[in-house]
Motif scaffolding. Structure first.
Motif, PDB file in Angstrom:
ATOM      1  N   MET A   1      -1.172  23.580   0.604  1.00 27.50           N
ATOM      2  CA  MET A   1      -2.092  24.341   1.287  1.00 27.50           C
ATOM      3  C   MET A   1      -2.179  25.591   0.548  1.00 27.50           C
ATOM      4  SD  MET A   1      -0.641  25.573   5.310  1.00 27.50           S
ATOM      5  CE  MET A   1       0.729  24.543   4.658  1.00 27.50           C
ATOM      6  N   THR A   2      -3.733  25.928   0.536  1.00 22.94           N
ATOM      7  CA  THR A   2      -4.007  27.018  -0.333  1.00 22.94           C
ATOM      8  C   THR A   2      -3.700  28.450   0.212  1.00 22.94           C
ATOM      9  OG1 THR A   2      -5.897  25.346  -0.851  1.00 22.94           O
ATOM     10  CG2 THR A   2      -6.307  27.742  -1.599  1.00 22.94           C
ATOM     11  N   ASP A   3      -3.309  29.138  -0.359  1.00 21.11           N
ATOM     12  CA  ASP A   3      -2.822  30.566  -0.217  1.00 21.11           C
ATOM     13  C   ASP A   3      -2.588  30.897   1.089  1.00 21.11           C
ATOM     14  OD1 ASP A   3      -3.741  31.017  -2.829  1.00 21.11           O
ATOM     15  OD2 ASP A   3      -5.932  31.195  -2.143  1.00 21.11           O
ATOM     16  N   TYR A   4      -1.497  29.869   1.857  1.00 18.69           N
ATOM     17  CA  TYR A   4      -1.104  30.201   3.245  1.00 18.69           C
ATOM     18  C   TYR A   4       0.116  31.023   2.792  1.00 18.69           C
ATOM     19  CZ  TYR A   4       1.121  29.966   7.745  1.00 18.69           C
ATOM     20  OH  TYR A   4       1.482  30.462   8.985  1.00 18.69           O
ATOM     21  N   ASP A   5       0.151  32.061   3.461  1.00 20.08           N
ATOM     22  CA  ASP A   5       1.085  33.195   3.613  1.00 20.08           C
ATOM     23  C   ASP A   5       1.871  33.358   4.926  1.00 20.08           C
ATOM     24  OD1 ASP A   5       2.802  35.648   3.511  1.00 20.08           O
ATOM     25  OD2 ASP A   5       1.299  37.099   3.250  1.00 20.08           O
ATOM     26  N   SER A   6       3.149  32.737   4.731  1.00 22.99           N
ATOM     27  CA  SER A   6       3.946  32.480   6.094  1.00 22.99           C
ATOM     28  C   SER A   6       4.522  33.657   6.857  1.00 22.99           C
ATOM     29  CB  SER A   6       5.155  31.663   5.934  1.00 22.99           C
ATOM     30  OG  SER A   6       6.189  32.263   4.834  1.00 22.99           O
ATOM     31  N   SER A   7       4.094  35.064   6.065  1.00 19.33           N
ATOM     32  CA  SER A   7       4.619  36.217   6.705  1.00 19.33           C
ATOM     33  C   SER A   7       3.425  36.963   7.806  1.00 19.33           C
ATOM     34  CB  SER A   7       4.905  37.238   5.618  1.00 19.33           C
ATOM     35  OG  SER A   7       3.632  37.523   4.736  1.00 19.33           O
ATOM     36  N   ASN A   8       2.239  36.085   7.850  1.00 22.25           N
ATOM     37  CA  ASN A   8       1.362  36.713   8.787  1.00 22.25           C
ATOM     38  C   ASN A   8       1.908  36.770  10.207  1.00 22.25           C
ATOM     39  OD1 ASN A   8       0.235  34.369  10.636  1.00 22.25           O
ATOM     40  ND2 ASN A   8       0.431  33.250   8.796  1.00 22.25           N
ATOM     41  N   ILE A   9       1.211  37.824  10.909  1.00 21.74           N
ATOM     42  CA  ILE A   9       1.679  38.116  12.213  1.00 21.74           C
ATOM     43  C   ILE A   9       1.691  37.170  13.073  1.00 21.74           C
ATOM     44  CG2 ILE A   9      -0.650  38.822  13.006  1.00 21.74           C
ATOM     45  CD1 ILE A   9       0.797  40.878  14.352  1.00 21.74           C
ATOM     46  N   PHE A  10       0.844  35.837  13.138  1.00 19.77           N
ATOM     47  CA  PHE A  10       0.817  34.913  14.026  1.00 19.77           C
ATOM     48  C   PHE A  10       2.037  33.917  13.709  1.00 19.77           C
ATOM     49  CE2 PHE A  10      -4.126  35.156  14.645  1.00 19.77           C
ATOM     50  CZ  PHE A  10      -3.988  36.362  15.412  1.00 19.77           C
ATOM     51  N   ASN A  11       2.333  33.386  12.491  1.00 22.97           N
ATOM     52  CA  ASN A  11       3.485  32.658  12.128  1.00 22.97           C
ATOM     53  C   ASN A  11       4.574  33.479  12.684  1.00 22.97           C
ATOM     54  OD1 ASN A  11       4.327  30.500  11.204  1.00 22.97           O
ATOM     55  ND2 ASN A  11       5.089  31.434   9.328  1.00 22.97           N
ATOM     56  N   LYS A  12       4.472  34.890  12.513  1.00 22.12           N
ATOM     57  CA  LYS A  12       5.951  35.754  13.009  1.00 22.12           C
ATOM     58  C   LYS A  12       5.995  35.362  14.674  1.00 22.12           C
ATOM     59  CE  LYS A  12       6.370  38.984   9.432  1.00 22.12           C
ATOM     60  NZ  LYS A  12       6.232  40.395   9.013  1.00 22.12           N
ATOM     61  N   ILE A  13       4.783  35.457  15.216  1.00 18.99           N
ATOM     62  CA  ILE A  13       5.018  35.092  16.646  1.00 18.99           C
ATOM     63  C   ILE A  13       5.501  33.780  17.150  1.00 18.99           C
ATOM     64  CG2 ILE A  13       3.234  35.139  18.877  1.00 18.99           C
ATOM     65  CD1 ILE A  13       1.715  37.753  17.538  1.00 18.99           C
ATOM     66  N   ILE A  14       5.002  32.824  16.393  1.00 18.32           N
ATOM     67  CA  ILE A  14       5.269  31.605  16.567  1.00 18.32           C
ATOM     68  C   ILE A  14       6.764  31.356  16.430  1.00 18.32           C
ATOM     69  CG2 ILE A  14       5.028  29.117  15.704  1.00 18.32           C
ATOM     70  CD1 ILE A  14       2.120  29.905  15.073  1.00 18.32           C
ATOM     71  N   LYS A  15       7.137  31.921  15.387  1.00 17.78           N
ATOM     72  CA  LYS A  15       8.694  31.690  15.205  1.00 17.78           C
ATOM     73  C   LYS A  15       9.613  32.563  15.958  1.00 17.78           C
ATOM     74  CE  LYS A  15       8.386  32.654  10.476  1.00 17.78           C
ATOM     75  NZ  LYS A  15       8.768  32.806   9.003  1.00 17.78           N
ATOM     76  N   GLY A  16       9.079  33.486  16.966  1.00 17.80           N
ATOM     77  CA  GLY A  16       9.890  34.506  17.849  1.00 17.80           C
ATOM     78  C   GLY A  16      10.072  35.679  17.115  1.00 17.80           C
ATOM     79  N   GLU A  17       9.761  35.990  15.972  1.00 17.81           N
ATOM     80  CA  GLU A  17      10.088  37.340  15.289  1.00 17.81           C
ATOM     81  C   GLU A  17       9.267  38.502  15.792  1.00 17.81           C
ATOM     82  OE1 GLU A  17       9.553  36.471  11.078  1.00 17.81           O
ATOM     83  OE2 GLU A  17      10.904  34.844  11.061  1.00 17.81           O
ATOM     84  N   MET A  18       8.158  38.001  16.533  1.00 15.76           N
ATOM     85  CA  MET A  18       7.276  39.256  17.330  1.00 15.76           C
ATOM     86  C   MET A  18       7.205  38.892  18.623  1.00 15.76           C
ATOM     87  SD  MET A  18       4.814  40.647  13.994  1.00 15.76           S
ATOM     88  CE  MET A  18       4.706  42.136  15.021  1.00 15.76           C
TER      89      MET A  18
END
Length: 140
Positions: A1-18
């Motif tokens: 996958m091209t240039d995906y940054d897993s620290s983005n806010i939506f991924n943090k919400i998905i992981k329950g971190e936000m």
């Protein structure tokens, strides 16, 4: 996958971190209120599968999320009675994408009311929570 940054806010919400004002969640996607809405009831539908945007998304993930986009649009229409609903999806910064995780905007349109600008003007958390409950109630 091209240039995906897993620290983005939506991924943090998905992981329950936000936290977020969630309307719906299953194994494939999450739907939540946009905290910078363009109109009252602006929803985001976010596939959980990691992708930067539509251009690198797995077609299987798209096939799973699009029926949910429709279901949420119907619930949004029933809950808030907008005159129309705009579906928007941005791909890359020049097109207006500001969070680089695929997501779809469901934006209620009310006759005679101008839409706000994308990503500006934070909404009241109490109102967002109330709107989330109202829309979620229409899913049952």
């Amino acid at each position: 996958m091209t240039d995906y940054d897993s620290s983005n806010i939506f991924n943090k919400i998905i992981k329950g971190e936000m936290s977020a004002h969630k309307v719906f969640e299953n194994d494939d996607a999450i739907a939540m209120m946009d905290i910078f809405p363009q109109s009252r009831g602006h929803l985001l539908v976010i596939p959980k599968a990691p992708s930067r945007n539509l251009l690198d998304a797995d077609p299987t993930a798209l096939a799973q999320v699009m029926p949910l986009v429709q279901k949420l649009a119907i619930a949004l229409k029933a809950a808030l009675k907008p005159d129309g609903i705009r579906l928007v999806q941005y791909n890359e910064a020049p097109a207006g994408q500001s969070v680089f995780h695929l997501h779809f905007h469901l934006i209620p349109v009310y006759e005679g009311e101008e839409l706000g600008r994308h990503g500006q003007g934070k909404a009241d958390d109490t109102e967002l929570a109330e709107l989330a409950r109202s829309i979620a109630a229409q899913l049952n």
